[in-house]
Design a protein around this motif. Structure first.
Motif, short mmCIF file in Angstrom:
data_model
loop_
_atom_site.label_atom_id
_atom_site.label_comp_id
_atom_site.label_asym_id
_atom_site.label_seq_id
_atom_site.Cartn_x
_atom_site.Cartn_y
_atom_site.Cartn_z
N PRO A 76 -26.09 100.68 0.78
CA PRO A 76 -24.99 100.01 -0.35
C PRO A 76 -25.70 99.24 -1.47
O PRO A 76 -24.89 99.08 -2.58
CB PRO A 76 -24.21 99.48 0.77
CG PRO A 76 -24.34 100.25 2.17
CD PRO A 76 -26.06 100.52 1.88
N ARG A 79 -26.59 101.06 -4.37
CA ARG A 79 -25.64 101.63 -5.05
C ARG A 79 -24.86 100.42 -5.88
O ARG A 79 -24.20 100.77 -6.79
CB ARG A 79 -24.69 102.42 -4.24
CG ARG A 79 -25.38 103.54 -3.48
CD ARG A 79 -24.45 104.39 -2.85
NE ARG A 79 -25.45 105.84 -2.48
CZ ARG A 79 -25.22 106.19 -1.08
NH1 ARG A 79 -24.02 105.84 -0.44
NH2 ARG A 79 -25.89 106.97 -0.55
N ARG A 80 -24.93 99.24 -5.52
CA ARG A 80 -24.13 98.39 -6.14
C ARG A 80 -24.82 98.25 -7.51
O ARG A 80 -24.12 97.65 -8.46
CB ARG A 80 -24.14 96.94 -5.69
CG ARG A 80 -23.28 97.16 -4.24
CD ARG A 80 -23.06 95.91 -3.49
NE ARG A 80 -22.59 96.28 -2.33
CZ ARG A 80 -22.17 95.27 -1.11
NH1 ARG A 80 -22.59 94.07 -1.30
NH2 ARG A 80 -21.83 95.73 -0.07
N VAL A 107 -14.09 96.20 -2.15
CA VAL A 107 -14.77 96.74 -0.82
C VAL A 107 -16.44 96.24 -0.95
O VAL A 107 -16.90 96.65 0.14
CB VAL A 107 -14.53 98.24 -1.24
CG1 VAL A 107 -13.13 98.66 -1.04
CG2 VAL A 107 -15.43 98.88 -2.12
N ILE A 108 -16.89 95.61 -2.01
CA ILE A 108 -18.19 95.02 -1.77
C ILE A 108 -17.88 93.50 -1.50
O ILE A 108 -18.95 92.75 -1.48
CB ILE A 108 -18.96 95.20 -2.93
CG1 ILE A 108 -18.66 94.84 -4.14
CG2 ILE A 108 -19.23 96.79 -2.82
CD1 ILE A 108 -19.67 95.15 -5.41
N GLY A 109 -16.58 93.10 -1.17
CA GLY A 109 -16.49 91.54 -0.52
C GLY A 109 -16.48 90.48 -1.97
O GLY A 109 -16.90 89.60 -1.46
N MET B 1 -16.91 88.15 3.79
CA MET B 1 -16.36 89.45 3.34
C MET B 1 -14.74 89.36 3.12
O MET B 1 -13.81 88.62 3.94
CB MET B 1 -16.54 90.54 4.40
CG MET B 1 -16.15 91.80 4.39
SD MET B 1 -16.45 92.77 5.86
CE MET B 1 -17.95 93.33 5.75
N GLN B 2 -14.34 90.18 2.19
CA GLN B 2 -12.67 90.20 1.99
C GLN B 2 -12.07 91.01 2.96
O GLN B 2 -12.32 92.23 2.79
CB GLN B 2 -12.70 90.44 0.59
CG GLN B 2 -10.99 89.80 0.03
CD GLN B 2 -11.07 90.24 -1.57
OE1 GLN B 2 -11.74 91.02 -2.05
NE2 GLN B 2 -9.64 90.10 -1.75
N THR B 4 -8.66 91.87 3.07
CA THR B 4 -7.48 92.30 2.72
C THR B 4 -7.18 93.76 2.81
O THR B 4 -6.45 94.27 3.31
CB THR B 4 -6.90 91.97 1.33
OG1 THR B 4 -7.84 90.60 0.77
CG2 THR B 4 -5.73 91.64 0.94
N TYR B 5 -8.31 94.52 2.06
CA TYR B 5 -8.42 95.68 2.29
C TYR B 5 -8.50 96.13 3.67
O TYR B 5 -7.75 97.21 3.96
CB TYR B 5 -9.56 96.21 1.60
CG TYR B 5 -9.93 97.98 1.86
CD1 TYR B 5 -8.99 98.78 1.07
CD2 TYR B 5 -10.73 98.19 2.67
CE1 TYR B 5 -9.44 100.12 1.40
CE2 TYR B 5 -11.20 99.49 3.00
CZ TYR B 5 -10.26 100.56 2.37
OH TYR B 5 -10.29 101.86 2.39
N MET B 217 -15.96 104.28 -2.03
CA MET B 217 -16.31 103.10 -1.50
C MET B 217 -17.88 103.03 -1.29
O MET B 217 -18.71 102.33 -1.36
CB MET B 217 -15.62 102.78 -0.13
CG MET B 217 -14.35 101.95 -0.25
SD MET B 217 -13.81 101.32 1.32
CE MET B 217 -13.18 102.79 2.04
N VAL B 220 -19.57 102.84 -4.68
CA VAL B 220 -19.70 101.40 -5.40
C VAL B 220 -20.32 100.74 -4.45
O VAL B 220 -20.87 99.38 -4.58
CB VAL B 220 -18.49 100.95 -5.70
CG1 VAL B 220 -17.54 101.70 -6.76
CG2 VAL B 220 -17.47 100.76 -4.30
N GLY B 221 -21.12 101.21 -3.14
CA GLY B 221 -21.87 100.44 -2.31
C GLY B 221 -21.09 99.35 -1.43
O GLY B 221 -21.63 98.44 -0.91
N ALA B 222 -19.86 99.99 -0.93
CA ALA B 222 -19.48 99.21 0.34
C ALA B 222 -20.44 99.53 1.29
O ALA B 222 -20.70 100.54 1.61
CB ALA B 222 -18.19 99.74 0.28
N SER B 223 -20.40 98.51 2.33
CA SER B 223 -21.21 98.55 3.50
C SER B 223 -20.60 99.54 4.54
O SER B 223 -19.08 99.78 4.60
CB SER B 223 -21.56 97.37 4.25
OG SER B 223 -20.33 96.67 4.66
N TYR B 226 -18.03 97.76 6.52
CA TYR B 226 -16.58 97.90 5.73
C TYR B 226 -15.97 99.11 5.94
O TYR B 226 -14.67 99.02 6.02
CB TYR B 226 -17.00 97.24 4.47
CG TYR B 226 -16.04 96.59 3.47
CD1 TYR B 226 -15.72 95.34 3.70
CD2 TYR B 226 -14.88 97.38 2.83
CE1 TYR B 226 -14.50 94.63 3.25
CE2 TYR B 226 -14.09 96.78 2.39
CZ TYR B 226 -13.61 95.29 2.38
OH TYR B 226 -12.43 94.72 1.75
#
Lengths: 229, 306
Positions: A76, A79-80, A107-109, B1-2, B4-5, B217, B220-223, B226
């Motif tokens: 991840p 990819r960011r 989604v990446i916080g 970590m957000q 909300t989602y 996700m 774009v590199g979400a873990s 997540y």
């Protein structure tokens, strides 16, 4: 920025390699067209950069790291640093333009304050100011692709990968998208664009890498789509 | 970590698949209730075993004038016959202690056990007198498992009518308790398999419904965490509700059946108590958690690999 060393990729159950002993280097800030017929290995090339696939032989370096040796949990992070744009836009139909772009950061916080700041900026950069509250189906194809580019670029990646970004667009709209990609390239972002669009390649006069049957058959610094004799 | 989602996706996921969620919850609920019942039955069987085991004795009934068995052909047991029997009881290595129950004692016990509201029956009961009772030896064993030796030796003696050991009386009770216990556990086993498959299916459907979001996700590199979190939370919510319902059913069973009905009316065995209930609750909570988390983790790994 991106380096392939003798990279071969053979998909499971296939005898012919999708990429065959490919070596190349893309410098930081370059704009590169990847051309070639369907099945020539363009998509495999892009998948290897994103580590959606791993090479069968050889090494792929992105930003100085050999990415096939990257631990799974670090993917991840890789990819960011890479933004991706597709022919079919891949927007979320139930979210507004702003929400679609913000999604990539949520989604990446990233903190909300950051998101509230950079999303409008990015929308302005891609020429969508004032359209943040529209839904994707209220936009033209070109505008939808701009949203997708905004989403790919909102996290300021080092590399932008565009897989046939103008494939679904008419020539005039395509010119606008190319101008946008050029502008993003000028911010220092490396852009790699796979395309079939000869007109665009000829017009832009950027580096062209042509693949055929998994081999690099041409690598020209200010090339055109077809062969020049 | 957000988050909300994660939470909005959790809500969406539960709403999107209400029928699936309910199916999962019901399966978990029923299977865990059965598992809990099996555990309680097991605890009850152990309690009964301990209770009877500590009291386990054999009873040697002696002949009275009405006895008809081979050793009683000479009628009422005689003094020398009793001496002979007592000598055996005194010297046998399996015997811990023994005592003689007189006819009068037996009569008292009998009278307190047999009381009827029905007049005719009561009159029949009253026609029986102390002299109709049998004298008996109540023999406490050193090891409740070992009673065959003393049993065979005593039953051959003159003046002994029958030798009864409680284990034989309790055998059918143990048998049916075991049948019920294994029945409950067996059915619960099938349901557990169904629950695991159902959780897996739900995840697969949910992953399919969200494939666009998940694809983006990943790009774009979400873990992984997540991406997997909404699925895990959805399963946890289902597990929580399922466990709560099953727990409620067990508590209701303990309260209404064990404490309200069985405990006050029947003292023939030691009944399970709240400690056993809590123990069973702990198990079903653990099983419920595993039941949902394991397939969820396996499926999310399979379908949501970054």
């Amino acid at each position: 920025m991106i380096r392939f060393e003798n990279v071969t990729k053979t998909y499971a159950g296939q005898s012919r390699a999708a990429l065959d002993d490919v070596s190349l280097e893309v410098e930081k800030g370059e704009f590169v067209f990847l051309v070639g017929a369907s099945g020539s290995g363009k998509s495999t090339f892009l998948r290897l950069v994103l580590r959606e696939a791993r090479p069968t032989h050889g090494k792929v370096y992105v930003a100085g790291k050999e990415i096939n040796r990257l631990a799974g949990w670090k993917v991840p992070g890789l990819r960011r640093q890479i933004g991706t744009v597709f022919q079919d836009f891949r927007l979320l139909p139930n979210k507004t333009v702003t929400e679609n772009v913000a999604f990539a950061l949520q989604v990446i916080g990233k903190p909300r304050s950051h998101i509230n700041k950079v999303v409008p900026e990015t929308l302005e950069l891609v020429g969508l100011e004032g359209k943040g509250n529209r839904m994707p189906d209220e936009l033209s194809g070109g505008e939808q692709q701009r949203v997708a580019i905004a989403r790919a670029f909102v996290n300021r990646p080092m590399i932008l990968i565009a897989d046939e970004p103008t494939g679904n667009l008419d020539p005039n709209t395509s010119v606008g998208i190319m101008k946008l990609l050029d502008r993003i390239n000028r911010t220092g972002t490396t852009v790699i664009m796979a395309t079939h669009d000869a007109g665009i390649v000829d017009q832009m006069r950027k580096r062209v890498i042509e693949l055929s049957g998994g081999h690099i058959v041409r690598d020209q610094s200010r090339g055109v789509y077809g062969y020049q004799h | 970590m957000q988050l909300t989602y994660v939470f909005s996706e959790l809500g969406n996921g539960l709403k999107r698949n209400v029928s699936m969620s309910i199916a999962v919850i019901v399966t978990i609920f029923v299977s865990l209730t059965l598992v809990g019942m099996g555990l309680l039955l097991n605890a009850q069987a152990q309690k009964a075993e301990e209770y009877w085991g500590s009291k386990l004795q054999i009873t040697v009934f002696l002949c009275n004038q009405n006895s008809t068995t081979a050793n009683c052909l000479n009628g009422e047991v005689t003094g020398p016959q009793k001496d002979e029997i007592e000598k055996v009881l005194e010297t046998h290595p399996e015997v811990a202690s023994w005592r003689l129950q007189s006819k009068q004692e037996a009569y008292q016990k009998w009278k307190s056990a047999y009381v009827s509201n029905d007049e005719t029956e009561q009159r029949v009961y009253e026609s029986i007198k102390a002299s109709d009772m049998q004298e008996s030896y109540w023999v406490q064993l050193k090891n409740p498992e070992k009673f065959m030796g003393i049993k065979s030796q005593v039953s051959g003696l003159e003046g002994v009518n029958t030798v009864r050991d409680l284990r034989e009386v309790l055998k059918p009770i143990y048998f049916w308790m075991n049948v019920m216990k294994w029945g409950a556990i067996g059915i619960a086993g099938f349901l557990v398999v169904a629950a695991v498959l159902q959780v897996g299916n739900t995840i697969r459907l949910a992953a399919f419904a969200r494939r666009r979001e998940i694809g983006i996700m990943r790009l774009v590199g979400a873990s992984s965490l997540y991406i997997q979190l909404p699925f895990l939370m959805e399963s946890l919510v289902a597990a929580f509700i399922g466990v709560a319902l099953a727990g409620g059913a067990l508590v209701a069973f303990m309260y209404f059946v064990i404490y309200e009905r069985l405990r006050p009316t029947s003292n023939i065995v030691a009944w399970i108590d709240w400690a056993d209930g809590v123990w069973a609750l702990g198990w079903i909570a653990l099983i419920g958690l595993l039941l949902t988390l394991v397939p969820t983790l396996v499926m999310t790994r399979k379908y949501l690999k970054v």
